[in-house]
Design a protein around this motif. Structure first.
Motif, short mmCIF file in Angstrom:
data_model
loop_
_atom_site.label_atom_id
_atom_site.label_comp_id
_atom_site.label_asym_id
_atom_site.label_seq_id
_atom_site.Cartn_x
_atom_site.Cartn_y
_atom_site.Cartn_z
N PHE A 59 1.00 -1.18 0.15
CA PHE A 59 -0.07 0.16 0.13
C PHE A 59 1.27 0.86 0.14
O PHE A 59 0.53 2.30 -0.54
N LEU A 60 2.24 1.24 0.81
CA LEU A 60 3.36 2.28 0.40
C LEU A 60 4.00 2.50 -0.63
O LEU A 60 4.77 3.33 -0.82
N ARG A 61 4.46 1.25 -1.10
CA ARG A 61 5.56 1.38 -1.93
C ARG A 61 4.96 2.36 -3.32
O ARG A 61 6.17 2.88 -3.41
N PRO A 62 3.29 3.13 -3.69
CA PRO A 62 3.87 4.32 -4.45
C PRO A 62 4.20 5.37 -3.95
O PRO A 62 4.96 6.22 -4.57
N PHE A 63 3.96 5.64 -2.31
CA PHE A 63 4.55 7.14 -1.87
C PHE A 63 6.33 6.44 -0.83
O PHE A 63 6.69 7.12 -1.08
N ALA A 64 6.63 5.45 -1.40
CA ALA A 64 7.97 5.20 -0.48
C ALA A 64 9.11 6.32 -0.70
O ALA A 64 9.69 6.99 0.32
N ASN A 65 8.57 6.78 -1.77
CA ASN A 65 10.10 7.39 -1.64
C ASN A 65 10.20 9.14 -0.99
O ASN A 65 10.79 9.49 -0.59
N ARG A 66 8.87 9.02 -0.82
CA ARG A 66 8.03 10.51 -0.01
C ARG A 66 8.43 10.37 1.86
O ARG A 66 8.80 10.80 2.44
N VAL A 67 7.80 8.69 1.47
CA VAL A 67 7.38 8.61 3.10
C VAL A 67 9.20 7.99 4.23
O VAL A 67 9.52 7.98 4.99
N LEU A 68 9.53 7.64 3.25
CA LEU A 68 10.94 6.99 3.54
C LEU A 68 11.90 8.13 3.33
O LEU A 68 12.96 7.07 3.59
N ARG A 69 12.01 9.26 3.61
CA ARG A 69 13.22 10.22 3.25
C ARG A 69 13.85 9.82 4.70
O ARG A 69 12.79 9.82 5.93
N SER A 70 14.48 10.04 4.64
CA SER A 70 15.21 10.08 6.13
C SER A 70 15.57 11.15 6.93
O SER A 70 15.36 10.94 8.36
N ASP A 71 14.57 12.68 6.38
CA ASP A 71 14.62 13.76 7.94
C ASP A 71 12.78 13.39 9.14
O ASP A 71 12.83 13.73 9.05
N LEU A 72 12.37 12.12 7.74
CA LEU A 72 11.40 11.76 8.50
C LEU A 72 11.34 10.68 9.25
O LEU A 72 10.33 10.46 10.05
N TRP A 73 12.71 9.74 9.44
CA TRP A 73 12.90 8.99 10.22
C TRP A 73 13.29 9.32 11.62
O TRP A 73 14.19 8.67 12.50
N ARG A 74 14.11 11.02 12.14
CA ARG A 74 14.37 10.90 12.57
C ARG A 74 14.57 11.75 13.99
O ARG A 74 12.99 12.18 13.72
N PHE A 75 14.74 11.13 14.67
CA PHE A 75 14.07 11.84 16.14
C PHE A 75 14.63 12.92 16.83
O PHE A 75 16.12 13.05 17.60
N ASN A 76 14.37 13.87 16.66
CA ASN A 76 14.58 15.40 17.57
C ASN A 76 12.92 16.37 17.64
O ASN A 76 12.41 15.51 17.58
N ARG A 77 13.25 17.18 18.60
CA ARG A 77 12.98 18.04 19.15
C ARG A 77 11.44 18.41 18.80
O ARG A 77 10.26 18.69 19.05
N ARG A 78 10.98 18.83 16.87
CA ARG A 78 10.34 19.08 15.90
C ARG A 78 9.82 18.21 15.72
O ARG A 78 7.99 17.96 15.62
N SER A 79 10.04 17.01 15.33
CA SER A 79 9.30 16.31 14.85
C SER A 79 8.14 15.00 16.06
O SER A 79 7.41 14.82 15.07
N VAL A 80 9.27 15.08 16.32
CA VAL A 80 8.46 14.33 17.63
C VAL A 80 7.10 14.39 17.79
O VAL A 80 6.59 14.00 18.01
N PRO A 81 7.24 15.59 18.77
CA PRO A 81 5.65 16.58 18.84
C PRO A 81 5.10 16.38 17.52
O PRO A 81 3.31 15.61 18.46
N ARG A 82 5.65 16.42 17.24
CA ARG A 82 4.30 16.37 15.71
C ARG A 82 3.41 15.31 15.37
O ARG A 82 2.49 14.94 14.92
N GLY A 83 4.62 14.10 15.40
CA GLY A 83 4.48 12.69 15.29
C GLY A 83 3.77 12.29 16.69
O GLY A 83 2.10 11.32 15.76
N VAL A 84 3.68 12.44 17.45
CA VAL A 84 2.50 12.54 18.32
C VAL A 84 1.48 12.59 18.24
O VAL A 84 0.31 12.32 18.90
N ALA A 85 1.23 14.51 18.25
CA ALA A 85 -0.25 15.58 17.09
C ALA A 85 -0.82 14.24 16.37
O ALA A 85 -1.94 14.17 16.47
N LEU A 86 -0.24 14.02 15.79
CA LEU A 86 -0.45 13.33 14.45
C LEU A 86 -1.39 12.45 14.32
O LEU A 86 -2.05 11.48 14.31
N GLY A 87 -0.61 11.05 15.50
CA GLY A 87 -0.19 9.66 15.35
C GLY A 87 -1.84 9.76 16.35
O GLY A 87 -2.82 8.76 16.49
N LEU A 88 -2.13 11.14 17.61
CA LEU A 88 -3.30 10.53 18.76
C LEU A 88 -4.81 10.90 17.59
O LEU A 88 -6.30 10.81 17.47
#
Length: 185
Positions: free
Chosen positions: A24-53
Motif C-alpha cells: 500500500f505504501l510502495r507508490p509513496f515510498a520515496n516520500r514516506v521513507l525520506r531520512s528526515d522523517l525518521w530522525r528523532f528530534n525536538r520538532r518532529s517527535v511532538p508533531r508525530g505524537v500529535a498527528l498519531g493521536l
C-alpha cells in the motif's frame, strides 16, 4: 540493554525496510521513507505524537497508513506517528466513543440554544457535517465529539511530548556536565 522511551519506540516501530515492502505504501515510498522523517528530534517527535493521536481518534480504520502519509506533509516523525495511532484500540474505544457522543451532544445542544447557531450553521455551510460523518462513520453528535476530542488530545500530546523531550535533554545535559566536572576534579 537499551533503556528509555526512544529505545522502546525504536524496538516496536516499523522500520523503513518493512514499510518499503508494504504494497500500500510502495507508490509513496520515496516520500514516506525520506531520512528526515525518521530522525528523532525536538520538532518532529511532538508533531508525530500529535498527528498519531489525532488520526487514531478521528479515523476508525487504516490509522497507520493515514498517519504515515500525513506525516510527510507536516514533517512529523513517521515511526512516532504510526506507533501513537495504536493508542486507539478496541479497549480505548469503549471510553472514546461514549465520551465523543456526550461532547458532541453537549456542543450541539448548546449551539441549538443560541439564536445564531454558529457550530451548526458553519458545519452546514462548509458541509463539514457530512465530511465528519463519512470520515468517522458515526452520527453527527459522535463525529463532532470525535473531532473535538481528537483536536484536544493532539494538542495535549504535542505539548506533553515537547515538555518530556526538553526534560530528557536537560537530564542528559546535566549528566554530561556532572561527568565533565568529576573528570576535571
Amino acid at each position: 540493554m537499551r533503556r528509555g522511551a526512544a529505545a522502546w519506540l525504536k524496538a516496536r516501530a516499523p522500520d523503513r525496510d518493512k514499510l518499503a515492502q508494504n504494497r500500500f505504501l510502495r507508490p509513496f515510498a520515496n516520500r514516506v521513507l525520506r531520512s528526515d522523517l525518521w530522525r528523532f528530534n525536538r520538532r518532529s517527535v511532538p508533531r508525530g505524537v500529535a498527528l498519531g493521536l489525532f488520526v487514531a481518534i478521528l479515523i476508525p480504520f487504516a490509522h497507520s497508513f493515514v498517519a504515515a502519509l500525513t506525516a510527510v506533509f507536516i514533517r512529523a516523525n513517521v515511526p512516532v506517528a504510526i506507533v501513537t495511532t495504536f493508542s486507539s484500540n478496541p479497549i480505548t474505544w469503549v471510553i472514546i466513543y461514549p465520551a465523543a457522543y456526550e461532547i458532541g451532544r453537549f456542543l450541539l445542544h448548546v449551539d441549538a440554544m443560541t439564536g445564531i447557531q454558529p457550530i451548526s450553521g458553519t458545519m452546514q455551510t462548509m458541509q463539514t457535517d457530512h465530511l465528519l460523518q463519512q470520515l468517522t462513520g458515526a452520527g453527527l453528535d459522535t463525529a463532532l465529539g470525535l473531532f473535538v476530542l481528537a483536536s484536544v488530545m493532539a494538542t495535549l500530546g504535542y505539548f506533553a511530548s515537547g515538555m518530556i523531550w526538553r526534560a530528557l535533554v536537560a537530564r542528559k545535559r546535566r549528566a554530561r556536565l556532572d561527568a565533565r566536572g568529576r573528570a576535571a576534579a
